[in-house]
Scaffold this active site. Structure first.
Site, short mmCIF file in Angstrom:
data_model
loop_
_atom_site.label_atom_id
_atom_site.label_comp_id
_atom_site.label_asym_id
_atom_site.label_seq_id
_atom_site.Cartn_x
_atom_site.Cartn_y
_atom_site.Cartn_z
N TRP A 35 49.44 51.71 19.35
CA TRP A 35 48.53 51.78 20.49
C TRP A 35 47.98 50.45 20.89
O TRP A 35 48.24 49.44 20.27
CB TRP A 35 47.46 52.82 20.21
CG TRP A 35 46.27 52.37 19.48
CD1 TRP A 35 46.22 51.70 18.30
CD2 TRP A 35 44.95 52.57 19.91
NE1 TRP A 35 44.93 51.49 17.96
CE2 TRP A 35 44.13 51.99 18.91
CE3 TRP A 35 44.37 53.19 21.01
CZ2 TRP A 35 42.74 52.02 19.01
CZ3 TRP A 35 42.98 53.21 21.10
CH2 TRP A 35 42.19 52.64 20.11
N LYS A 36 47.22 50.46 21.95
CA LYS A 36 46.68 49.25 22.56
C LYS A 36 47.78 48.23 22.81
O LYS A 36 47.76 47.12 22.29
CB LYS A 36 45.57 48.67 21.70
CG LYS A 36 44.27 49.37 21.93
CD LYS A 36 43.10 48.55 21.50
CE LYS A 36 43.10 48.39 19.99
NZ LYS A 36 41.85 47.78 19.52
N HIS A 121 37.30 56.39 18.37
CA HIS A 121 37.63 54.98 18.18
C HIS A 121 36.36 54.14 18.27
O HIS A 121 35.47 54.44 19.07
CB HIS A 121 38.66 54.52 19.22
CG HIS A 121 39.22 53.17 18.88
ND1 HIS A 121 38.56 52.01 19.18
CD2 HIS A 121 40.37 52.82 18.24
CE1 HIS A 121 39.29 50.97 18.74
NE2 HIS A 121 40.39 51.45 18.16
N GLU A 193 39.67 52.89 10.34
CA GLU A 193 39.80 51.61 11.03
C GLU A 193 38.53 50.80 10.86
O GLU A 193 37.57 50.97 11.64
CB GLU A 193 40.06 51.84 12.52
CG GLU A 193 41.31 52.65 12.79
CD GLU A 193 41.79 52.43 14.21
OE1 GLU A 193 42.85 51.83 14.37
OE2 GLU A 193 41.08 52.83 15.14
N GLY A 199 41.54 43.98 15.78
CA GLY A 199 41.75 42.88 16.71
C GLY A 199 41.33 41.52 16.19
O GLY A 199 41.24 40.56 16.95
N SER A 239 44.47 45.32 12.69
CA SER A 239 45.28 44.11 12.51
C SER A 239 46.52 44.34 11.66
O SER A 239 46.98 43.42 10.96
CB SER A 239 44.42 42.98 11.92
OG SER A 239 43.41 42.60 12.84
N GLY A 260 47.62 48.09 17.02
CA GLY A 260 47.17 47.67 18.34
C GLY A 260 47.88 46.42 18.79
O GLY A 260 49.03 46.44 19.23
N GLY A 261 47.21 45.27 18.62
CA GLY A 261 47.71 44.02 19.18
C GLY A 261 49.12 43.65 18.75
O GLY A 261 49.92 43.17 19.56
P1 PGA Z 1 44.60 46.12 16.23
O1 PGA Z 1 43.91 47.43 16.82
O2 PGA Z 1 45.87 46.54 15.54
O3 PGA Z 1 44.82 45.24 17.43
O4 PGA Z 1 43.63 45.53 15.26
C1 PGA Z 1 43.84 48.58 16.05
C2 PGA Z 1 43.02 49.64 16.70
O5 PGA Z 1 42.08 49.36 17.44
O6 PGA Z 1 43.33 50.82 16.47
#
Ligand code: PGA
Length: 276
Positions: A35-36, A121, A193, A199, A239, A260-261
């Site tokens: 995601w993201k 979230h 999380e 992030g 992350s 996410g990223g």
């Molecule tokens: P991230 O985001 O992998 O960019 O840290 C994870 C999330 O918000 O679920």
């Protein structure tokens, strides 16, 4: 705008079927959430979703993959993944109809074929002010509609440093799942999380993540029973990268990842994320 892509390969029913397995490593079918991904356009979203789908072949291990996407991309994303993925929604309002301008209801997204919805979230909690009470109402509404929910929980950096991760997760689990019936838990997944890891590039060590996941499972056992707790999948998010996912997934209570990223790396995304 962040795009939350996530999904499920197999049907949720078979994926979450009751299990009498002991809590050994991955007795629960691994679930990978993506995601993201942040594409800014429908075209980019579709390119990305197609790439993920094409990386899933007959030789792909038996994992579930979910793509949580913004509402506007849900139907077009479904049309390009060919049933290999389950396309979910990033959230809902916990109301059926009425004066909630801008809201999207569970019946609306169910009517376009959505199986999975995110709730809780940290960005929704922090930026949009969603409380445990509101998140609980979302969870109940999603389950009442016959869909599955991924409930996100996690502590802030200050709470982590004060050794409060377990108690924060306990509170968020108990309040978020208040009133959820045991027979509906086959449609619930948890995403741990830690806010300090989202992030930031500061992925939790496998040992830290495992420790909190085990606590979460203990909390679920206390709320329901051990057999039920053993069945529920608990994903780690924060992350996660292709470099860290294998060590995380090697932990007995880590059943998948919300990414996410790092999932912006389309070249690496497909095979590296679904390979094990
Ligand atoms: P991230 O985001 O992998 O960019 O840290 C994870 C999330 O918000 O679920």
């Amino acid at each position: 705008m962040k795009l939350a892509l996530a999904s499920l390969l197999a049907s949720s029913a078979s994926a979450f079927g009751p299990s009498t397995s002991p809590p050994s490593a991955h007795a629960r079918k691994p679930l990978r959430g993506f995601w993201k991904l942040n594409p800014q356009t429908k075209e980019e979203a579709l390119t990305f979703a197609s790439g993920i789908a094409s990386a899933i072949t007959d030789s792909t291990p038996d994992v579930d993959v979910a793509l949580f996407v913004p509402y506007v991309f849900i139907e077009s994303t479904m049309s390009v993944v060919g049933g290999k993925l389950s396309v979910g929604a990033e959230g809902v309002v916990p109301h059926s109809s009425g004066a909630y301008t801008g809201g999207i209801s569970t019946s609306m997204i169910k009517s376009v074929g959505v199986d999975w919805v995110l709730a809780g979230h940290s960005e929704r909690r922090e930026i949009f002010g969603e409380t445990d009470y509101y998140i609980n109402a979302q969870c109940l509404k999603i389950l009442d509609e016959g869909m599955s929910v991924m409930l996100c929980i996690g502590e802030s950096l200050a709470e982590f440093e004060a050794d409060l991760a377990g108690s924060v997760c306990a509170t968020q689990l108990k309040k978020g799942l208040k009133g959820v019936r045991k027979e509906d838990l086959d449609r619930v997944a948890i995403a741990y999380e830690p806010v300090w890891a989202i992030g930031t590039g500061e992925v939790a060590t496998p040992e830290i993540a495992q420790s909190v996941h085990a606590k979460c499972r203990d909390i679920l056992a206390g709320m329901y029973d051990q057999e039920t707790a053993n069945m529920i999948r608990i994903l780690y998010g924060g992350s996660v990268t292709p470099d860290s996912i294998d060590d995380l997934m090697a932990m007995p209570d880590i059943d998948g990842a919300l990414v996410g990223g790092a999932s912006l790396d389309i070249k690496n995304f497909g095979m590296n994320w679904v390979k094990s």
